[in-house]
Design a protein around this motif. Structure first.
Motif, mmCIF file in Angstrom:
data_model
loop_
_atom_site.group_PDB
_atom_site.id
_atom_site.type_symbol
_atom_site.label_atom_id
_atom_site.label_comp_id
_atom_site.label_asym_id
_atom_site.label_seq_id
_atom_site.Cartn_x
_atom_site.Cartn_y
_atom_site.Cartn_z
ATOM 1 N N UNK A 106 55.229 -45.365 -64.464
ATOM 2 C CA UNK A 106 54.745 -45.019 -63.124
ATOM 3 C C UNK A 106 55.787 -44.227 -62.341
ATOM 4 N N UNK A 107 57.033 -44.660 -62.450
ATOM 5 C CA UNK A 107 58.094 -43.968 -61.718
ATOM 6 C C UNK A 107 58.253 -42.538 -62.227
ATOM 7 N N UNK A 108 58.154 -42.351 -63.547
ATOM 8 C CA UNK A 108 58.263 -40.996 -64.113
ATOM 9 C C UNK A 108 57.105 -40.111 -63.642
ATOM 10 N N UNK A 109 55.905 -40.693 -63.634
ATOM 11 C CA UNK A 109 54.741 -39.905 -63.226
ATOM 12 C C UNK A 109 54.840 -39.561 -61.742
ATOM 13 N N UNK A 110 55.348 -40.491 -60.957
ATOM 14 C CA UNK A 110 55.567 -40.189 -59.540
ATOM 15 C C UNK A 110 56.454 -38.958 -59.395
ATOM 16 N N UNK A 111 57.544 -38.924 -60.178
ATOM 17 C CA UNK A 111 58.426 -37.748 -60.154
ATOM 18 C C UNK A 111 57.647 -36.477 -60.462
ATOM 19 N N UNK A 112 56.815 -36.584 -61.500
ATOM 20 C CA UNK A 112 56.132 -35.393 -62.002
ATOM 21 C C UNK A 112 55.091 -34.869 -61.016
ATOM 22 N N UNK A 113 54.362 -35.790 -60.369
ATOM 23 C CA UNK A 113 53.238 -35.333 -59.546
ATOM 24 C C UNK A 113 53.484 -35.464 -58.042
ATOM 25 N N UNK A 114 54.520 -36.167 -57.681
ATOM 26 C CA UNK A 114 54.821 -36.285 -56.250
ATOM 27 C C UNK A 114 53.930 -37.232 -55.477
ATOM 28 N N UNK A 115 53.377 -38.258 -56.149
ATOM 29 C CA UNK A 115 52.533 -39.229 -55.449
ATOM 30 C C UNK A 115 53.233 -40.582 -55.407
ATOM 31 N N UNK A 116 53.369 -41.193 -54.222
ATOM 32 C CA UNK A 116 53.892 -42.556 -54.156
ATOM 33 C C UNK A 116 52.990 -43.500 -54.944
ATOM 34 N N UNK A 117 53.577 -44.614 -55.393
ATOM 35 C CA UNK A 117 52.920 -45.478 -56.363
ATOM 36 C C UNK A 117 52.593 -46.851 -55.769
ATOM 37 N N UNK A 118 51.353 -47.294 -56.034
ATOM 38 C CA UNK A 118 50.902 -48.641 -55.682
ATOM 39 C C UNK A 118 50.699 -49.413 -56.976
ATOM 40 N N UNK A 119 51.306 -50.610 -57.081
ATOM 41 C CA UNK A 119 51.123 -51.354 -58.325
ATOM 42 C C UNK A 119 51.134 -52.852 -58.028
ATOM 43 N N UNK A 120 50.448 -53.613 -58.893
ATOM 44 C CA UNK A 120 50.262 -55.038 -58.642
ATOM 45 C C UNK A 120 51.459 -55.860 -59.114
ATOM 46 N N UNK A 121 51.715 -56.940 -58.357
ATOM 47 C CA UNK A 121 52.715 -57.915 -58.791
ATOM 48 C C UNK A 121 51.993 -59.252 -58.865
ATOM 49 N N UNK A 122 52.234 -60.010 -59.943
ATOM 50 C CA UNK A 122 51.468 -61.241 -60.137
ATOM 51 C C UNK A 122 52.332 -62.501 -60.082
ATOM 52 N N UNK A 123 53.652 -62.317 -60.044
ATOM 53 C CA UNK A 123 54.542 -63.483 -60.059
ATOM 54 C C UNK A 123 55.599 -63.266 -58.968
ATOM 55 N N UNK A 124 55.784 -64.288 -58.125
ATOM 56 C CA UNK A 124 56.729 -64.164 -57.017
ATOM 57 C C UNK A 124 58.092 -63.672 -57.499
ATOM 58 N N UNK A 125 58.474 -64.086 -58.682
ATOM 59 C CA UNK A 125 59.825 -63.762 -59.121
ATOM 60 C C UNK A 125 59.948 -62.380 -59.735
ATOM 61 N N UNK A 126 58.839 -61.675 -59.873
ATOM 62 C CA UNK A 126 58.901 -60.271 -60.274
ATOM 63 C C UNK A 126 58.980 -59.340 -59.068
ATOM 64 N N UNK A 127 58.889 -59.892 -57.865
ATOM 65 C CA UNK A 127 58.818 -59.030 -56.684
ATOM 66 C C UNK A 127 60.025 -58.110 -56.560
ATOM 67 N N UNK A 128 61.264 -58.608 -56.742
ATOM 68 C CA UNK A 128 62.399 -57.671 -56.624
ATOM 69 C C UNK A 128 62.323 -56.536 -57.656
ATOM 70 N N UNK A 129 61.959 -56.875 -58.882
ATOM 71 C CA UNK A 129 61.851 -55.863 -59.926
ATOM 72 C C UNK A 129 60.796 -54.818 -59.569
ATOM 73 N N UNK A 130 59.587 -55.279 -59.238
ATOM 74 C CA UNK A 130 58.506 -54.340 -58.929
ATOM 75 C C UNK A 130 58.854 -53.502 -57.705
ATOM 76 N N UNK A 131 59.540 -54.129 -56.746
ATOM 77 C CA UNK A 131 59.911 -53.389 -55.529
ATOM 78 C C UNK A 131 60.857 -52.226 -55.830
ATOM 79 N N UNK A 132 61.637 -52.361 -56.881
ATOM 80 C CA UNK A 132 62.559 -51.261 -57.209
ATOM 81 C C UNK A 132 61.800 -50.016 -57.654
ATOM 82 N N UNK A 133 60.633 -50.206 -58.274
ATOM 83 C CA UNK A 133 59.879 -49.068 -58.809
ATOM 84 C C UNK A 133 58.751 -48.589 -57.888
ATOM 85 N N UNK A 134 58.129 -49.521 -57.186
ATOM 86 C CA UNK A 134 56.877 -49.180 -56.491
ATOM 87 C C UNK A 134 57.106 -48.818 -55.038
ATOM 88 N N UNK A 135 56.159 -48.050 -54.471
ATOM 89 C CA UNK A 135 56.199 -47.723 -53.051
ATOM 90 C C UNK A 135 55.358 -48.711 -52.246
#
Lengths: 345, 345, 345, 345
Positions: free
Chosen positions: C150-179
């Protein structure tokens, strides 16, 4: 506010009440039933209370009830009612089994099903001569021929008959044959039909609509009561929910909840709610344990050939277990199985 | 297709299975549980059946199941399971009463509620230390302090403890204190939590989601099972329907239906489904009559002061009636009340 | 009552407020968010109002709100909010199209779907790396590999990214990649997850639960807000009803109803509610006409090969019609299509 | 299999068809409608197809349809139908506004509401003379007096009239006054009423039942069609779900779904689904955008005095906005507002 006139009240006495209310700025409408006349008052209730209506000639009762269902509410009638169908009681103290075929198909099938029902402990016979069906191309019942079959089988086995009526204008005809008229789930808010059975002089079995709240169900009963007929038995038969694993979702809590709100008896139909034979016995046990005043169950001598709802009909093998349960469970909560009419008479 | 490895199977044996499947064009994923390893296969099932997987070292069972819930299905496991919680059985043959306060508030309140529960016949103590609440401003539970209170009360009364866990990362902590972990209705599809309790080594009480179909509920159990934990008890606690007369609509048919589909025990929570004290006893009787493997009931020494769900908690006066019912009803369908743990041990 | 501390308020200032409340017999709990600290008060509200809290150092706002959702209510915030995601606005005045694949499968598929989305007028890219699935045996998403794609495609097309997080403890990880972080329908009452995204410092897309009332949905948003994050967009995506003709029943009235109760933007997901490709365009038009602040739509270059929800993904042929609709409808109600981020920057 | 006889077919020709089917071991039942006779066949369909029925005298069409609703299905009738009510078209190509008071109360109120409706762009006038009410103590409509008022107002304003009929035996009476008969949501499965309007010779507006699936709704239409009346317009008016924020939940997806299954027009009632004035305009816009063939809307000159459903009636101030919307939205999807009847004639 609702005024219940005494059984022998004259038209003049009723008109006098209406006139008093009109002079006080209210409006009154009259429902003349078979056994009593009801006058509903709309307007300034506090003012009406100053008019001394309960002392007027011919007035039996003046009810001020906070809930919208006046006549069927327990507010003014804390004792739960017993309704008698051809002598068979339905109400507190007993557990009444009603059983028979979903649809009347032939004299032989109906008689066989009635004998099955009787062996299981049923005191009343159910059977449909008019079948409301989702499809106009499905079997719609035998009509008056079916009613005649039911009447013959009643003679043969000595069980009073419960049968459905689907059209207001068939009510006089069905009343001639049946001991109790059923209003089905799809017709719970067919107000013309409710008013017609309200004037028929026979007890009424009122099934809950598939998506009716308990209050709407009681309001439907009020339509019947308002026409002077308080011999009403309510029947929970499953509601429609998101879950389609069972045909409908039996709302078993509706029994204690409704019994707390109305003095009318409340029974359960485990056959139509579950829609599957193997669920009928467990749900019947649950219904008795929760305190239902009765059960209405489909039985069929040969369900695989049934013209209607075969998959949910009990067969001969199930009956011994049902017969045991309907004798064992009611005493657990202080009731006994209602005896068959032939024994009652 | 699902492969269940033997308890002592080595990693090499599991890897060998994965490798065979991969060579056959399939893919396999491994779930290492506390007591066993499960390998799920995706691909050409017919081909996999020719690979002789059931004869490979370390393989205990190869399951081909037509329903999507493989490990919890009755298809390969026709005998219904008995789950033991601190020695107390839940399953066919018994009816197990779990009771206690909705929320742990103080040591005194918890101990008083536990003694009430025990007098009523409860073998297991329930009590919430982590409360999932609709509002972030509502009491959220005492957390670890609550767990400590529960552990102390367990010592005092000799009842194993069931308590809810709401966050996957609290599972190790809660497991240290509790004998059984509850996954609540709002978390039924919190897959991270399901997987965490799947690896906790303690029995799991899985409540049905408010709007979950029975299949989705069994799939949620499968998430737990797939991590190697088959000590799961399902709990029906009411579904959400159009009718709001009761807090939720108890789907009593779900008990026989689910028992026909899964080998896991199925119990009923009459407190949360009805939401009103006066419904708890009738619904409990119905639950036992329909064949539930247990009941989980809120009791509280002083419900008017309860921090959570007071209106549905039984009080001392109700307990004699409950105590009678849980002894009288189970024998009616060939069960007996599960004895308290202190007697078991 | 809720106290919102000013952005730069010190811990001492917050503690002082807590202390004043405690002295007045109330209790206060503190939620420290990324951008602000919230203090919730429980106790005698009338008394608290006499304490002069709004004049204390560090206090930005004292909110007395009659509805249970304090921070997201329109009561104290009549102007509807605009939330910005990587520079793209969502709120009144605009109609923002979010589109992309249901699940990230490969870099090629994701890039192709992003280009499709962009041609249709999408300003934001959606795509799932963590997929909550009913079955543990279904494709669960690529996890962090998917986030990288997703992050690579964002670079390529210039669109901010929305993505789901399903576990509280993945929030920091997902936050690093997603807008923007999405909380899915099954997790709407996963309170641990709501609190985690409340502290992540990124905007949140909160889907309505399948059986959540509008109030419960707003209470879920309140959990996020209470942790200091008010950058929340609500998404109606269909509720579960008795009718299974469509996957879910789009509750289109929820848009104007929710917009009347909360200042947060409300968008619609026509793909998951309808569950069928041919319904996406009519439902998208209806969503724009009813006043939704945005749309989130599944597109896929080859739906027949999709690992998740292929039947509802739009294909290339549908895009011209969608592209036309998202430009033609918003001006009918005084809005315009939100421009893509690359143009915004 | 269904045989549609030609308009002028004789009874002998129909009997001949029945006789052929009977000889082939099937059974046929005849529905004689006002404009055509329908013969439904039950038995061995494959065998019937070898009988050359489509060549027999008087036979117009032989339909073999896989879905249970034969005559209303799009399977044999891919072109969507246009129904004309007093010259006003309802169907593809147009968007027809029906408006008027919920209940006819007085001549003045009805005329004022009709003029409001006309100014907003309505081509047809709605108004209830028979009101099905949950309570027997609520206003039940003016009956025939109401019908006369409607007829007078029709004269005055030149708008054909749509009005509800609640009892099968009122159908001839209502047909004398009305241009279109409405069957209400509570009567969707009142089969006696459906059959009666099937024989009335006037177009029928069939509202969806509160808990009816789309298939059940089409089966109800089939009951009407089977009596020879195919001039049916379906009306979605909200279904009952768990969410009570709105009176009912508008199932907007039902429009494209039903339009895909039946050739009959499908309109939306935003007043009864939302139940609140402020939702009527947004829902009307959504209905037009999704492709509804029409709208039916409550208007009242003084809603605060309305005897029925005042809170949902549009008032004068709303009309300019409605008038704008019904002209602006239909062209967006290739339709135009249906002209008023007086202009048509």
């Amino acid at each position: 506010m609702v005024i219940v006139m005494a059984p022998g009240a004259s038209d003049e006495e009723t008109d006098a009440v209406v006139s008093i209310v009109a002079k006080a700025g209210g409006s009154a409408f009259i429902s003349r039933g078979v056994s009593r006349t009801i006058v509903g008052l709309v307007g300034d209730i506090d003012r009406f209370q100053t008019l001394g209506l309960d002392g007027k000639p011919g007035v039996a009762e003046v009810l001020r009830v906070s809930v919208p269902y006046k006549l069927v509410s327990r507010e003014n009638h804390p004792t739960r009612s017993v309704i008698r169908v051809g002598g068979v009681p339905i109400g507190p103290g007993t557990m009444t089994l009603i059983a028979g075929p979903c649809a009347v198909e032939t004299p032989q099938q109906t008689l066989a099903a009635a004998r099955m029902a009787q062996r299981a402990g049923a005191a009343l016979l159910r059977g449909g001569a008019y079948k409301p069906r989702t499809s106009p191309y499905a079997f719609q019942g035998l009509g008056e021929d079916g009613l005649r079959i039911l009447a013959d089988v009643r003679e043969a086995v000595g069980m009073p008959v419960v049968t459905e009526v689907v059209d207001a204008h068939d009510v006089p005809l069905v009343s001639r044959y049946a001991d109790m008229l059923q209003v089905g789930t799809r017709n719970m808010q067919n107000f013309a039909l409710l008013q017609a059975v309200g004037g028929c002089g026979k007890p009424v079995l009122l099934k809950r609509g598939l998506n009716a709240t308990i209050e709407e169900w009681l309001m439907a009963a009020e339509y019947v009561a308002q026409r002077g007929n308080l011999d009403i038995v309510l029947c929970e038969r499953g509601i429609r929910t998101f879950d389609t694993t069972t045909r409908n979702t039996l709302d078993i809590s509706a029994v204690p909840v409704a019994q707390g709100l109305t003095h009318l008896p409340v029974i359960i139909d485990p056959s139509h709610s579950g829609g599957r034979r193997e669920l009928v016995l467990p749900l019947s046990r649950a219904a008795m344990a929760v305190g239902a005043d009765g059960l209405i169950i489909d039985v069929h001598p040969a369900p695989e050939e049934a013209l209607c709802d075969g998959p949910q009909a009990l067969v001969a093998d199930d009956l011994a277990e049902l017969a045991h349960a309907v004798r064992a469970f009611p005493p657990m909560i202080g009731r006994q199985l209602a005896a068959a009419a032939s024994l009652v008479a």
